[in-house]
Each structure stands twice: as C-alpha cells, then as structure tokens.
Enzyme design. Structure first.
Site, PDB file in Angstrom:
ATOM      1  N   LYS A  11       0.782  -1.326  -0.146  1.00 36.73           N
ATOM      2  CA  LYS A  11       0.090  -0.071  -0.068  1.00 36.73           C
ATOM      3  C   LYS A  11       0.915   1.135  -0.047  1.00 36.73           C
ATOM      4  CE  LYS A  11      -4.110  -2.202   2.151  1.00 36.73           C
ATOM      5  NZ  LYS A  11      -5.041  -2.274   3.515  1.00 36.73           N
ATOM      6  N   TYR A  51     -12.562  -1.795  -3.062  1.00 30.10           N
ATOM      7  CA  TYR A  51     -12.950  -2.101  -1.570  1.00 30.10           C
ATOM      8  C   TYR A  51     -14.474  -1.853  -1.683  1.00 30.10           C
ATOM      9  CZ  TYR A  51      -8.359  -2.102   0.582  1.00 30.10           C
ATOM     10  OH  TYR A  51      -7.152  -2.575   1.225  1.00 30.10           O
ATOM     11  N   PHE A  59     -15.258   4.352   7.754  1.00 29.12           N
ATOM     12  CA  PHE A  59     -13.908   4.874   7.074  1.00 29.12           C
ATOM     13  C   PHE A  59     -13.555   4.707   5.588  1.00 29.12           C
ATOM     14  CE2 PHE A  59     -14.170   0.376   8.265  1.00 29.12           C
ATOM     15  CZ  PHE A  59     -13.601  -0.382   7.177  1.00 29.12           C
ATOM     16  N   ARG A  87      -2.251 -14.222   4.634  1.00 26.48           N
ATOM     17  CA  ARG A  87      -2.840 -13.475   5.395  1.00 26.48           C
ATOM     18  C   ARG A  87      -2.316 -13.809   6.803  1.00 26.48           C
ATOM     19  NH1 ARG A  87      -7.223  -9.649   4.502  1.00 26.48           N
ATOM     20  NH2 ARG A  87      -7.677 -10.216   6.816  1.00 26.48           N
ATOM     21  N   THR A  93      -5.685  -6.709  10.991  1.00 27.67           N
ATOM     22  CA  THR A  93      -5.697  -5.524  10.161  1.00 27.67           C
ATOM     23  C   THR A  93      -5.116  -4.161  10.736  1.00 27.67           C
ATOM     24  OG1 THR A  93      -7.972  -6.253   9.336  1.00 27.67           O
ATOM     25  CG2 THR A  93      -7.639  -3.931   9.277  1.00 27.67           C
ATOM     26  N   ARG A 104       2.580  -6.427   8.825  1.00 28.04           N
ATOM     27  CA  ARG A 104       1.989  -5.218   9.485  1.00 28.04           C
ATOM     28  C   ARG A 104       2.288  -4.793  10.743  1.00 28.04           C
ATOM     29  NH1 ARG A 104      -4.419  -6.884   7.603  1.00 28.04           N
ATOM     30  NH2 ARG A 104      -4.257  -5.761   5.747  1.00 28.04           N
ATOM     31  N   ASN A 114      -1.704   0.391   6.677  1.00 27.84           N
ATOM     32  CA  ASN A 114      -1.399  -1.244   7.415  1.00 27.84           C
ATOM     33  C   ASN A 114      -0.626  -1.717   6.444  1.00 27.84           C
ATOM     34  OD1 ASN A 114      -3.450  -1.880   5.583  1.00 27.84           O
ATOM     35  ND2 ASN A 114      -4.571  -2.796   7.141  1.00 27.84           N
ATOM     36  N   HIS A 117      -2.049  -5.390   1.498  1.00 27.66           N
ATOM     37  CA  HIS A 117      -3.302  -5.980   1.416  1.00 27.66           C
ATOM     38  C   HIS A 117      -3.155  -7.409   1.200  1.00 27.66           C
ATOM     39  CE1 HIS A 117      -7.513  -6.894   0.073  1.00 27.66           C
ATOM     40  NE2 HIS A 117      -6.687  -7.623  -0.874  1.00 27.66           N
ATOM     41  N   GLU A 128     -10.475 -10.239  -7.104  1.00 25.12           N
ATOM     42  CA  GLU A 128      -9.223  -9.276  -6.683  1.00 25.12           C
ATOM     43  C   GLU A 128      -8.312  -9.405  -7.959  1.00 25.12           C
ATOM     44  OE1 GLU A 128      -8.109  -9.440  -2.614  1.00 25.12           O
ATOM     45  OE2 GLU A 128      -9.876  -8.508  -2.274  1.00 25.12           O
TER      46      GLU A 128
HETATM   47  P1  DAT Z   1      -8.048  -6.566   5.795  1.00 29.39           P
HETATM   48  O1  DAT Z   1      -7.186  -5.504   5.096  1.00 29.39           O
HETATM   49  O2  DAT Z   1      -7.301  -6.948   6.981  1.00 29.39           O
HETATM   50  O3  DAT Z   1      -8.827  -7.466   5.207  1.00 29.39           O
HETATM   51  P2  DAT Z   1     -10.748  -5.224   6.130  1.00 29.39           P
HETATM   52  O4  DAT Z   1     -10.996  -5.979   4.931  1.00 29.39           O
HETATM   53  O5  DAT Z   1     -11.651  -5.471   7.272  1.00 29.39           O
HETATM   54  O6  DAT Z   1      -9.116  -5.650   6.613  1.00 29.39           O
HETATM   55  O7  DAT Z   1     -10.573  -3.687   5.735  1.00 29.39           O
HETATM   56  C1  DAT Z   1     -10.007  -3.277   4.532  1.00 29.39           C
HETATM   57  C2  DAT Z   1      -9.128  -1.998   4.957  1.00 29.39           C
HETATM   58  O8  DAT Z   1      -9.924  -0.965   5.452  1.00 29.39           O
HETATM   59  C3  DAT Z   1      -8.130  -2.242   5.793  1.00 29.39           C
HETATM   60  O9  DAT Z   1      -7.056  -2.751   5.474  1.00 29.39           O
HETATM   61  C4  DAT Z   1      -7.904  -0.948   6.544  1.00 29.39           C
HETATM   62  C5  DAT Z   1      -9.288  -0.088   6.441  1.00 29.39           C
HETATM   63  N1  DAT Z   1     -10.035  -0.298   7.668  1.00 29.39           N
HETATM   64  C6  DAT Z   1     -10.703  -1.431   8.175  1.00 29.39           C
HETATM   65  N2  DAT Z   1     -11.273  -1.290   9.230  1.00 29.39           N
HETATM   66  C7  DAT Z   1     -10.956   0.295   9.611  1.00 29.39           C
HETATM   67  C8  DAT Z   1     -11.253   1.116  10.572  1.00 29.39           C
HETATM   68  N3  DAT Z   1     -11.980   0.699  11.618  1.00 29.39           N
HETATM   69  N4  DAT Z   1     -10.786   2.391  10.504  1.00 29.39           N
HETATM   70  C9  DAT Z   1     -10.114   2.918   9.638  1.00 29.39           C
HETATM   71  N5  DAT Z   1      -9.689   1.990   8.411  1.00 29.39           N
HETATM   72  C10 DAT Z   1     -10.323   0.811   8.505  1.00 29.39           C
HETATM   73 MG    MG Z   2     -10.306  -7.535   3.827  1.00 30.94          MG
END
Ligand code: DAT
Ligand code: MG
Length: 131
Positions: A11, A51, A59, A87, A93, A104, A114, A117, A128
């Site tokens: 990222k 996304y 967010f 993963r 996350t 991360r 973070n 991805h 994806e």
């Molecule tokens: P991951 O990337 O671990 O699969 P996710 O799919 O729940 O996590 O979320 C996608 C992205 O969105 C994550 O990498 C960062 C952002 N994100 C998730 N939860 C968040 C939050 N509570 N506040 C800010 N950004 C967030």
């Molecule tokens: Mg995810």
C-alpha cells in the site's frame, strides 16, 4: 494442501516509506511464488471498486483517498494454501496491534495505514486478481 493464487498489494504508506524490498523478501523467503507484479497508481474510482464490500462504512472515503494517494505494488502470488498463508504473514488489520514478525506489525502504522493487502477468501481472491 492445494496450490492457490492470491492478491497482495503493498500500500501507499509502505511504498512511500521504502519497504517494498523488505516485503518482497518476506514473500520470497515464505516461499510464495510471484506470478506477476506491477507498480500502479489507483484512481479513486478504482480504489472504491476494489473495496466495494466496505462502501458505506465510516472509514470508506478515507480508505479510498489513502489507497489512491500514491503508487502501490500489486502482486499476484501463488503457493500451497497461499490465501491463508499470506493472511497469516501479514497479521491482523490494525497494524498498531499486529505482533512483531508480521508484515503489518513490522511495516504498518495504523488500522488504515497497514502496509499491505491480502485477499481473505478464495472468492475475493478471484475478484481481486481479475480486478
Ligand atoms: P483487511 O485489510 O485486514 O482485510 P478489512 O477488509 O476489514 O481488513 O478492511 C479493509 C481495509 O479498510 C483495511 O486494510 C484498512 C481499512 N479499515 C478497516 N477497518 C478500519 C477502521 N476501523 N478504521 C479505518 N480503516 C479501516
Ligand atoms: Mg479484507
């Protein structure tokens, strides 16, 4: 275990901070095979599409802004159980809570910034990779 493909993205924060090489080293040492790799700049619309499962979350706008804020490295990975393995390697996350030794934990800053991805399940990996 079966051979799978998954999508990894380094990222904008990790690219900006100069962590591309460190993260590729983790991939090579895993070992996971790099099938394809490209440095790209996502526009906001592509980030939102990528996304889309999170559209409507509080967010979401910040996330799309961040993901389109600079170049990212998109990597197609292959290996035995690659989806779960990647993963596991990246960690939870929230980078601030991710343990040392995870990508991360070592290279991320926060829940949004973070570092990387990883596709979470096979169905999402397929979407994806096509994306
Ligand atoms: P991951 O990337 O671990 O699969 P996710 O799919 O729940 O996590 O979320 C996608 C992205 O969105 C994550 O990498 C960062 C952002 N994100 C998730 N939860 C968040 C939050 N509570 N506040 C800010 N950004 C967030
Ligand atoms: Mg995810």
């Amino acid at each position: 275990m079966k051979t799978e493909r998954t999508l990894a993205i380094i990222k904008p924060d990790a690219v900006q901070a100069g962590h591309i090489g460190h993260i590729l080293t983790r991939i090579e040492q895993a070992p996971l095979r790099i099938v394809a790799m490209r440095l790209v700049r996502l526009d906001r619309e592509s980030a939102a599409n990528f996304y889309r499962e999170h559209a409507g979350r509080c967010f979401f706008n910040d996330l799309c802004q961040y993901m389109s804020s600079g170049p990212v490295v998109v990597i197609l990975l292959e290996g035995e159980g690659a989806i779960a393995r990647w993963r596991e390697m990246i960690g939870p996350t929230d980078a601030a809570a991710a343990p040392p030794g995870t990508i991360r934990g070592d290279f991320g800053e926060s829940v949004q910034n973070n570092a990387v991805h990883g596709s979470d399940i096979a169905e999402h990996a397929r979407f994806e990779i096509n994306f």
